[in-house]
Enzyme design. Structure first.
Site, PDB file in Angstrom:
ATOM      1  N   VAL A 277       7.448  10.383  -8.566  1.00  0.00           N
ATOM      2  CA  VAL A 277       8.102  11.224  -7.559  1.00  0.00           C
ATOM      3  C   VAL A 277       8.026  10.599  -6.169  1.00  0.00           C
ATOM      4  CG1 VAL A 277       7.759  13.376  -8.800  1.00  0.00           C
ATOM      5  CG2 VAL A 277       5.981  12.570  -7.250  1.00  0.00           C
TER       6      VAL A 277
ATOM      7  N   LYS B  44       4.976   1.686 -14.827  1.00  0.00           N
ATOM      8  CA  LYS B  44       4.703   2.234 -13.486  1.00  0.00           C
ATOM      9  C   LYS B  44       4.508   1.103 -12.466  1.00  0.00           C
ATOM     10  CE  LYS B  44       3.337   4.769 -10.096  1.00  0.00           C
ATOM     11  NZ  LYS B  44       4.174   5.726  -9.412  1.00  0.00           N
TER      12      LYS B  44
ATOM     13  N   ARG C 140      28.235  -6.306  -7.288  1.00  0.00           N
ATOM     14  CA  ARG C 140      26.965  -6.433  -8.018  1.00  0.00           C
ATOM     15  C   ARG C 140      25.793  -6.832  -7.114  1.00  0.00           C
ATOM     16  NH1 ARG C 140      31.053  -7.749 -10.912  1.00  0.00           N
ATOM     17  NH2 ARG C 140      31.151  -9.874 -10.145  1.00  0.00           N
TER      18      ARG C 140
ATOM     19  N   CYS D 237       1.739   3.352  -2.586  1.00  0.00           N
ATOM     20  CA  CYS D 237       2.192   2.947  -3.921  1.00  0.00           C
ATOM     21  C   CYS D 237       2.742   1.537  -3.932  1.00  0.00           C
ATOM     22  CB  CYS D 237       3.253   3.932  -4.393  1.00  0.00           C
ATOM     23  SG  CYS D 237       2.756   5.633  -4.131  1.00  0.00           S
TER      24      CYS D 237
ATOM     25  N   LYS E  46       7.449   5.666   6.784  1.00  0.00           N
ATOM     26  CA  LYS E  46       8.887   5.563   6.541  1.00  0.00           C
ATOM     27  C   LYS E  46       9.599   6.650   7.341  1.00  0.00           C
ATOM     28  CE  LYS E  46       8.987   8.002   2.101  1.00  0.00           C
ATOM     29  NZ  LYS E  46       9.419   7.900   0.716  1.00  0.00           N
TER      30      LYS E  46
END
Ligand code: SAJ
Length: 402
Positions: A150, A201, A241, A255, A317
């Protein structure tokens, strides 16, 4: 069904709350008594939009109870942090101690799930730990690794709607874990083995880190080549692309700047791009510090006085108030410490105060400063003038698009 969540942090608490809305009796366990006390009062100890109301309802209806020790349950979930030690090796001691705490409670038919980001092989290690103490449970309980994916700030929606990877130590374990998540997840549940799920992960966040490193490398090349990197990326992305991400002042959060080390420390000879991307993204923050310092020194040489400098944004962020592991914060702290005679106007529109800095309103900071340094692209900054004759603007995160 009773479920016991070991860890009431940024992932454990929201997952405990959401599952308690779906007919599951939830016990939330945290080693921090303050977290337990607050949770039992229905007060949220983390920042996540919309979650406060859901917690209050869960506590009032008694479908969620917090405690410092686990209760006997049918499902145990390990949702504790996995920080890294010196040399960037993962520290799985919290996963280990949470596992040890539930071993005495396990009974035949129970489901044990690890959600914490973990190095490959952790689930098998915890299975060994469990069976060493409780050999009679071998083949009689289900064990799985099921990472979360998430995005902080959008947790309630993504916990329910995102697809999930479900890695069992055997097929029966994957089936049991999929049945559990099926109670509150509407996204697809993809079953695999636990090693693949663990690596999945790590690879998701490493992939993003590598892509951001590419953008950051381009930004440093473009600066030397006299090219506007944001215009360049937007033009290159017109190719059907090509999809280049955005450069910034480094990569923050808990993370993306951490998980790649779990691969590179375990596979140092093979993980070349992954390790290099980490270095590039770390270096980008140092590069920004150097650019800001040089601009300050040049101003002083030209004007015979020190400039006022606006440092715009501290969060890791845009449009959040989360300062944890923020490169913008590191840059601000470094500049303030290195240049004590310079007046820095420090801006973070999403917080009202900070123990280390006086927080200045973004418009005042812009107006009063000779040098404006954009560190985080908060939406407020896009309302400021894109250029000013009396100011030097250093844009490290794409606020000035022209
Ligand atoms: N960033 C850039 N350029 C970009 C995008 C991001 O410099 O184009 C920077 C951000 O400014 C920030 C950092 O990267 O400093 C990370 O921000 P993010 O929004 O990419 O991700 P996180 O850390 O908030 O959440 C990530 C997510 N992972 C992926 O998108 C692959 C989330 O889905 C994971 O659940 C979460 O990590 C986690 O818990 O692992």
């Amino acid at each position: 069904m009773k479920a016991c969540f070991m860890g009431l942090g940024y992932i454990g608490l929201p997952t405990a709350i959401i599952s308690s809305q779906h007919g599951i009796n939830v016990c939330g366990v945290d080693i921090n008594p303050k977290v337990v006390e607050k949770t039992n009062k229905g007060e949220l100890h983390i920042v996540e939009p919309g979650l406060q109301d859901l917690l209050k309802k869960a506590v009032d209806s008694k479908s969620l109870v917090a405690s410092t020790t686990p209760f006997e349950s049918d499902v145990y979930l390990i949702v504790v942090p996995t920080p890294f030690k010196a040399k960037h090796e993962p520290d799985i001691s919290y996963v280990e101690s949470a596992t040890k705490a539930v071993i005495p409670l396990l009974k035949e038919g129970d489901l044990f799930i690890i959600e914490s980001t973990s190095p490959v092989g952790t689930t098998e290690k915890m299975a060994e730990l469990i069976f060493a103490e409780r050999p009679e449970l071998k083949g009689r309980i289900h064990i799985a690794y099921c990472p979360e994916r998430v995005l902080p700030g959008n947790v309630i929606f993504e916990l329910v709607n995102n697809d999930r990877v479900i890695g069992g130590i055997d097929d029966a374990s994957a089936d049991a874990a999929a049945e559990f998540y099926g109670k509150f997840v509407t996204g697809q549940l993809h079953k695999t083995n636990c090693r693949t799920a663990e690596m999945c992960k790590l690879v998701e966040n490493s992939s993003r880190d590598v892509q951001i490193a590419f953008a950051n490398e381009l930004s440093m090349i473009c600066e030397k080549a006299g090219i506007n990197v944001w215009e360049l990326i937007s033009l290159a992305n017109k190719h059907p692309r090509v999809n280049i991400l955005q450069p910034g002042c480094g990569v923050g959060g808990h993370c993306i700047a951490v998980d790649p080390y779990f691969i590179s420390s375990a596979f140092p000879n093979e993980a070349k791009i992954i390790a290099q991307a980490r270095s590039i993204n770390n270096y980008k923050s140092e590069w920004c510090v150097e650019k800001a310092k040089n601009a300050i020194l040049s101003f002083e040489l030209e004007n015979g006085k020190k400039p006022q400098v606006a440092l715009m944004g501290l969060a890791f962020k845009p449009n959040i108030d989360d300062l944890r592991e923020s490169p913008a914060m590191k840059i601000a702290k470094y500049l303030v410490a290195e240049m004590p005679d310079v007046k820095f106007n420090i801006v973070e529109p999403n917080i009202s105060s900070h123990p280390d800095f006086d927080i200045v309103d973004f418009q005042t900071a812009f107006e009063q400063s000779d040098i404006v340094v954009y560190l985080t692209a908060h939406k407020q900054f896009f309302t400021l003038p894109q250029e000013a004759n009396d100011k030097l603007i250093l844009d490290f995160c794409g606020v000035i698009k022209k």
